[in-house]
Design a protein around this motif. Structure first.
Motif, PDB file in Angstrom:
ATOM      1  N   UNK A 195       6.922  -9.072  -6.484  1.00 48.33           N
ATOM      2  CA  UNK A 195       6.775 -10.477  -6.868  1.00 48.33           C
ATOM      3  C   UNK A 195       6.710 -10.705  -8.373  1.00 48.33           C
ATOM      4  N   UNK A 196       6.759  -9.629  -9.158  1.00 50.35           N
ATOM      5  CA  UNK A 196       6.676  -9.783 -10.604  1.00 50.35           C
ATOM      6  C   UNK A 196       5.281 -10.063 -11.113  1.00 50.35           C
ATOM      7  N   UNK A 197       4.258  -9.831 -10.274  1.00 49.07           N
ATOM      8  CA  UNK A 197       2.878 -10.111 -10.667  1.00 49.07           C
ATOM      9  C   UNK A 197       2.385  -9.080 -11.669  1.00 49.07           C
ATOM     10  N   UNK A 198       1.904  -9.557 -12.814  1.00 50.20           N
ATOM     11  CA  UNK A 198       1.395  -8.683 -13.871  1.00 50.20           C
ATOM     12  C   UNK A 198      -0.101  -8.481 -13.659  1.00 50.20           C
ATOM     13  N   UNK A 199      -0.584  -7.222 -13.669  1.00 48.91           N
ATOM     14  CA  UNK A 199      -2.022  -6.993 -13.446  1.00 48.91           C
ATOM     15  C   UNK A 199      -2.882  -7.568 -14.556  1.00 48.91           C
ATOM     16  N   UNK A 200      -4.088  -7.978 -14.198  1.00 50.61           N
ATOM     17  CA  UNK A 200      -5.023  -8.519 -15.187  1.00 50.61           C
ATOM     18  C   UNK A 200      -5.601  -7.391 -16.024  1.00 50.61           C
ATOM     19  N   UNK A 229      -3.471   5.428   7.200  1.00 49.61           N
ATOM     20  CA  UNK A 229      -3.214   4.328   6.261  1.00 49.61           C
ATOM     21  C   UNK A 229      -2.380   4.801   5.076  1.00 49.61           C
ATOM     22  N   UNK A 230      -2.649   6.035   4.610  1.00 45.34           N
ATOM     23  CA  UNK A 230      -1.867   6.592   3.504  1.00 45.34           C
ATOM     24  C   UNK A 230      -0.426   6.852   3.926  1.00 45.34           C
ATOM     25  N   UNK A 231      -0.257   7.401   5.118  1.00 40.13           N
ATOM     26  CA  UNK A 231       1.076   7.799   5.566  1.00 40.13           C
ATOM     27  C   UNK A 231       1.904   6.614   6.051  1.00 40.13           C
ATOM     28  N   UNK A 232       1.220   5.598   6.571  1.00 39.63           N
ATOM     29  CA  UNK A 232       1.944   4.464   7.157  1.00 39.63           C
ATOM     30  C   UNK A 232       1.368   3.141   6.637  1.00 39.63           C
ATOM     31  N   UNK A 233       1.595   2.831   5.352  1.00 40.72           N
ATOM     32  CA  UNK A 233       1.064   1.578   4.789  1.00 40.72           C
ATOM     33  C   UNK A 233       1.760   0.355   5.387  1.00 40.72           C
ATOM     34  N   UNK A 234       1.092  -0.780   5.225  1.00 42.20           N
ATOM     35  CA  UNK A 234       1.662  -2.041   5.716  1.00 42.20           C
ATOM     36  C   UNK A 234       2.767  -2.522   4.769  1.00 42.20           C
ATOM     37  N   UNK A 235       3.689  -3.296   5.309  1.00 43.72           N
ATOM     38  CA  UNK A 235       4.738  -3.892   4.474  1.00 43.72           C
ATOM     39  C   UNK A 235       4.101  -4.872   3.487  1.00 43.72           C
ATOM     40  N   UNK A 236       4.479  -4.830   2.196  1.00 42.36           N
ATOM     41  CA  UNK A 236       3.898  -5.758   1.216  1.00 42.36           C
ATOM     42  C   UNK A 236       4.234  -7.213   1.553  1.00 42.36           C
ATOM     43  N   UNK A 237       3.323  -8.087   1.209  1.00 44.59           N
ATOM     44  CA  UNK A 237       3.582  -9.515   1.394  1.00 44.59           C
ATOM     45  C   UNK A 237       4.826  -9.915   0.605  1.00 44.59           C
ATOM     46  N   UNK A 238       5.663 -10.730   1.218  1.00 47.29           N
ATOM     47  CA  UNK A 238       6.874 -11.180   0.537  1.00 47.29           C
ATOM     48  C   UNK A 238       8.089 -10.316   0.803  1.00 47.29           C
ATOM     49  N   UNK A 262       6.071   4.153  -2.857  1.00 50.65           N
ATOM     50  CA  UNK A 262       7.087   3.111  -2.698  1.00 50.65           C
ATOM     51  C   UNK A 262       8.030   3.438  -1.544  1.00 50.65           C
ATOM     52  N   UNK A 263       8.388   4.715  -1.421  1.00 50.29           N
ATOM     53  CA  UNK A 263       9.299   5.134  -0.351  1.00 50.29           C
ATOM     54  C   UNK A 263       8.671   4.915   1.026  1.00 50.29           C
ATOM     55  N   UNK A 264       7.349   5.039   1.119  1.00 55.71           N
ATOM     56  CA  UNK A 264       6.670   4.905   2.416  1.00 55.71           C
ATOM     57  C   UNK A 264       6.485   3.454   2.845  1.00 55.71           C
ATOM     58  N   UNK A 265       6.740   2.503   1.953  1.00 54.31           N
ATOM     59  CA  UNK A 265       6.467   1.096   2.263  1.00 54.31           C
ATOM     60  C   UNK A 265       7.567   0.479   3.121  1.00 54.31           C
ATOM     61  N   UNK A 266       7.225  -0.069   4.295  1.00 53.94           N
ATOM     62  CA  UNK A 266       8.197  -0.898   5.011  1.00 53.94           C
ATOM     63  C   UNK A 266       8.528  -2.118   4.138  1.00 53.94           C
ATOM     64  N   UNK A 267       9.754  -2.521   4.140  1.00 52.13           N
ATOM     65  CA  UNK A 267      10.153  -3.663   3.322  1.00 52.13           C
ATOM     66  C   UNK A 267      10.763  -3.270   2.001  1.00 52.13           C
ATOM     67  N   UNK A 287      10.606  -8.214   3.823  1.00 51.62           N
ATOM     68  CA  UNK A 287      11.049  -8.267   5.214  1.00 51.62           C
ATOM     69  C   UNK A 287      11.646  -6.905   5.568  1.00 51.62           C
ATOM     70  N   UNK A 288      10.966  -6.112   6.415  1.00 46.92           N
ATOM     71  CA  UNK A 288      11.507  -4.797   6.775  1.00 46.92           C
ATOM     72  C   UNK A 288      12.922  -4.847   7.330  1.00 46.92           C
ATOM     73  N   UNK A 289      13.302  -5.978   7.901  1.00 48.13           N
ATOM     74  CA  UNK A 289      14.664  -6.091   8.423  1.00 48.13           C
ATOM     75  C   UNK A 289      15.689  -6.243   7.297  1.00 48.13           C
ATOM     76  N   UNK A 290      15.254  -6.771   6.148  1.00 46.50           N
ATOM     77  CA  UNK A 290      16.126  -6.912   4.974  1.00 46.50           C
ATOM     78  C   UNK A 290      15.359  -6.404   3.756  1.00 46.50           C
ATOM     79  N   UNK A 291      15.218  -5.098   3.628  1.00 44.19           N
ATOM     80  CA  UNK A 291      14.339  -4.528   2.598  1.00 44.19           C
ATOM     81  C   UNK A 291      14.812  -4.801   1.179  1.00 44.19           C
ATOM     82  N   UNK A 292      13.833  -4.858   0.273  1.00 43.01           N
ATOM     83  CA  UNK A 292      14.111  -4.970  -1.153  1.00 43.01           C
ATOM     84  C   UNK A 292      14.655  -3.630  -1.631  1.00 43.01           C
ATOM     85  N   UNK A 293      15.768  -3.633  -2.343  1.00 45.57           N
ATOM     86  CA  UNK A 293      16.439  -2.394  -2.753  1.00 45.57           C
ATOM     87  C   UNK A 293      15.972  -2.006  -4.157  1.00 45.57           C
TER      88      UNK A 293
END
Length: 711
Positions: free
Chosen positions: A693-698, A351-360, A386-391, A362-368
């Motif tokens: 997504x610009x979400x600010x933590x509580x 799970x640490x080495x291969x995290x899931x792509x964050x919601x929002x 961040x580098x390990x995240x698909x997307x 698209x691994x095919x068009x990653x956020x730069x």
């Protein structure tokens, strides 16, 4: 390892080293779903295969060839020579999971060449899998590059279904040894045990299973073979398939893992001990700290150096009550090393080495994403995540210094990025604000250092989407000093690698105070000495361990007269005080904090001011207790139960926790608080949400943590 990876959900290709002459080992693997065996000899994968199996060079060559045919997500290698060659193979870098066993296990063996080789292996590996906590600690203390990458992968016990010992000793008492026959394994001496036990009135027979006799000494090998074949009371079963060997063992009464004292310092744990314990057999073995940790100091079947001590221990096992007690201890220890536990452990690492792509995303068009700054040491683990995240596609713009950088590359990255993260609010933030594109988001992390510098005043805050501070206090101070809109300044706390730091405490840790980093003088070592002085007045077992660079190691500190005067006064006080001179230990600065913290029970934070101060949180994550002076903002990071108004109150609280037997309860509470608020996984998730997504933590609610009370 192959079975555990398959149970964890991996498709596993196992490359065999040698030609299969007997299928005792590999036959069970052919029945495991998802496992593919590659047989280089039978498949003729190489033209120049020798009679003794693949060389490390050939093995790496075949791994890279198989990887080119079907890319592997991870490559598990075992053996130092093989790992060293794989580490220098660029195609495998970053995907190696190196299982370390044949590493130097004494300081004398840790030559500069060995350290350099292990450093190369650590740098190229995603994880270093260590069999025991002792091996992990030794490795991290010697090889800084191993820190943060070393994880535990203890021996795995896989037993045939329905195979178990009788639970009671037989007459005659049946002893069993399985494994290789070698001088330091005391296998020749073991053949004398039936005779030694007969002299003690205990009828016994010895069953020995295995066919590998070490031949480093031809004379010893000849004597070993003769003893196996001709000694009365000894039955030699030869080599057997693993399941059959375990069934034979289950039919016996007492397992043997008695070794030469030279082996007592081993940093490895015998799988055979755990297998025999899992079968329900008590095991005779050497008394070592590792075995006492495993079985308890009161385990009855520890043997000494000579044959008589081993025979005396075995004779005790003839007593049914002693037998049942020892067998129960061994079974309980073995239960911690099942295949299911190993698979669960590996799933965590996967799970640490291969995290899931964050919601929002698209691994095919990653956020730069660009991370820019002159000193990224505080951001490294976040960048790794961040580098390990698909997307996400992450690029680094590492400046040579505060102002020096490759302007052409920085402009290119500014034009490319969807999101820019500036680590430090310095010239890098001014540059990226100037070159910000419409629709691009700019995040700037501000530290204490920049708050009192010129750059915040020059920054065009309208170009910045968020200024990130690590604590509520400094967020308020930033709003006040810079005059920026309140909603632009947000809090994202520092991270604590709870999983790396959570290690067993050493005996007596509750009497050791700790401090990390005592320069410059505003860290207030003198106040730490005040706490220690008061505690040693009550109980001389209290000590202070200080892990730090010395003030003269920082030219900018040592060149200041007032700083030098402070340290001369403080160190002179230690030397001249009867209570302090024997109670302070200085340890070298380094990344092996997790190892060092095993002996620390309380972490002192006595500074004049701090932006966050990570050391108390790291101590709490390690299973210790934070002890924090009420510097400005301390109560916005740590709950009030760990914050004290002065050094006297701090000493009172520490001694009360220890003397009233509340240390375990306090450290569990501290660990839970820090894990919930600052665990690396949680902080990484906060950063991911902000970037994507610009979400600010509580804000944290520290008031809900109840104060500690006497029990």
């Amino acid at each position: 390892m192959t079975q555990a990876l398959a149970a964890a959900g991996c498709e596993v290709t196992l490359l065999l080293k040698a030609q299969v002459k007997t299928d005792r080992l590999v036959a069970p693997l052919t029945e495991v779903p998802g496992v593919t065996l590659r047989r280089p000899y039978e498949e003729r994968l190489l033209a120049d295969l020798g009679p003794r199996g693949l060389t490390p060079e050939q093995a790496v060559s075949l791994i890279t060839r198989l990887d080119a045919e079907r890319r592997f997500d991870l490559v598990v290698v075992r053996g130092r020579r093989l790992a060293a060659i794989a580490a220098h193979t660029e195609a495998l870098a970053g995907r190696l999971w190196t299982y370390l066993t044949d590493v130097p296990q004494t300081v004398a063996d840790l030559t500069s060449t060995a350290v350099a080789e292990l450093t190369d292996i650590a740098v190229a590996s995603r994880f270093l899998l260590c069999q025991t906590e002792e091996l992990r600690g030794f490795l991290e203390s010697a090889v800084p590059a191993a820190c943060g990458k070393s994880v535990l992968f203890p021996p795995v016990v896989v037993l045939p279904e329905g195979v178990a010992g009788a639970g009671e000793p037989h007459t005659p008492l049946k002893l069993v040894y399985t494994g290789k026959f070698a001088p330091r394994w005391n296998t020749l001496e073991m053949t004398e045990l039936p005779s030694a036990l007969e002299q003690r009135g205990v009828a016994a027979e010895l069953h020995m299973i295995g066919d590998k006799i070490h031949r480093d000494s031809p004379d010893w090998a000849k004597r070993m073979a003769k003893a196996l074949e001709d000694t009365p009371g000894v039955t030699w079963h030869g080599g057997r398939p693993r399941a059959e060997a375990l069934s034979l063992s289950a039919g016996c009464d007492v397992g043997l893992s008695w070794r030469d004292p030279e082996m007592d310092a081993s940093l490895e744990l015998s799988t055979k001990v755990l297998e025999l314990g899992g079968l329900g057999l008590p095991v005779v073995l050497n008394r070592t700290p590792m075995h006492e940790e495993l079985l308890g100091a009161d385990y009855p079947l520890y043997a000494g150096e000579d044959l008589d001590s081993a025979a005396d221990a075995i004779a005790l096992a003839a007593d049914p009550e002693v037998y049942r007690f020892a067998a129960r201890r061994c079974a309980q220890a073995s239960a911690r090393f099942t295949l299911e536990r190993a698979a669960e452990r590996l799933r965590g690492y996967l799970d640490l080495a291969f995290p899931q792509a964050p919601a929002g995303t698209d691994p095919a068009r990653p956020l730069k994403v660009v991370v820019a700054g002159h000193d990224l040491k505080f951001f490294t683990r976040l960048a790794d995540h961040l580098t390990s995240l698909p997307g996400l596609e992450v690029r680094m713009d590492e400046w040579e210094s505060l102002r020096a950088h490759d302007q052409y590359r920085s402009k290119e990255l500014a034009a490319w990025a969807d999101v820019v993260i500036c680590e430090w609010c310095g010239p890098n933030a001014l540059f990226y604000a100037e070159h910000k594109r419409p629709g691009q988001r700019l995040l700037v992390r501000l530290h204490r250092f920049e708050l009192y510098a010129e750059w915040p005043r020059k920054l065009d805050i309208d170009k910045v989407d968020a200024i990130i501070c690590v604590s509520p206090y400094y967020a308020d101070l930033t709003r006040e000093r810079a005059g920026w809109p309140a909603d632009k300044v947000i809090v994202l706390p520092n991270w604590v690698d709870v999983e790396q730091l959570d290690r067993p405490k050493l005996p007596g840790a509750e009497y050791t105070l700790g401090m990390i980093g005592i320069a410059p003088s505003r860290k207030r070592l003198d106040r730490g000495l005040d706490v220690l002085d008061e505690l040693r007045r009550r109980d001389p077992r209290y000590t202070l361990a200080v892990k730090t660079k010395q003030p003269w190691d920082y030219w900018w500190i040592w060149n200041r007269t007032e700083e030098r005067d402070y340290y001369e006064r403080t160190y002179r006080r230690i030397q001249r005080s009867e209570r302090l001179s024997e109670g302070v230990v200085f340890d070298p600065f380094g990344p092996d904090v997790a190892v060092w913290l095993r002996r620390v029970g309380f972490m002192l934070s006595t500074s004049d001011d701090e932006s966050f101060h990570l050391a108390p949180a790291e101590c709490a994550a390690s299973g210790g207790v934070p002890s924090v002076l009420a510097w400005p903002g301390a109560d916005t990071i740590y709950s009030k139960r760990w914050v004290h108004q002065d050094t006297s109150a701090m000493a009172d609280a520490i001694h009360a926790i220890v003397s009233e037997g509340r240390f375990d309860a306090a450290r569990r509470a501290a660990q839970a608080e820090i894990s919930e608020n600052y665990a690396l996984r949680r902080v990484c998730a906060m950063w991911t949400d902000l970037i994507v997504s610009g979400t600010v933590p509580r804000p944290l609610d520290l008031d809900r943590f109840a104060p500690l009370t006497a029990q």
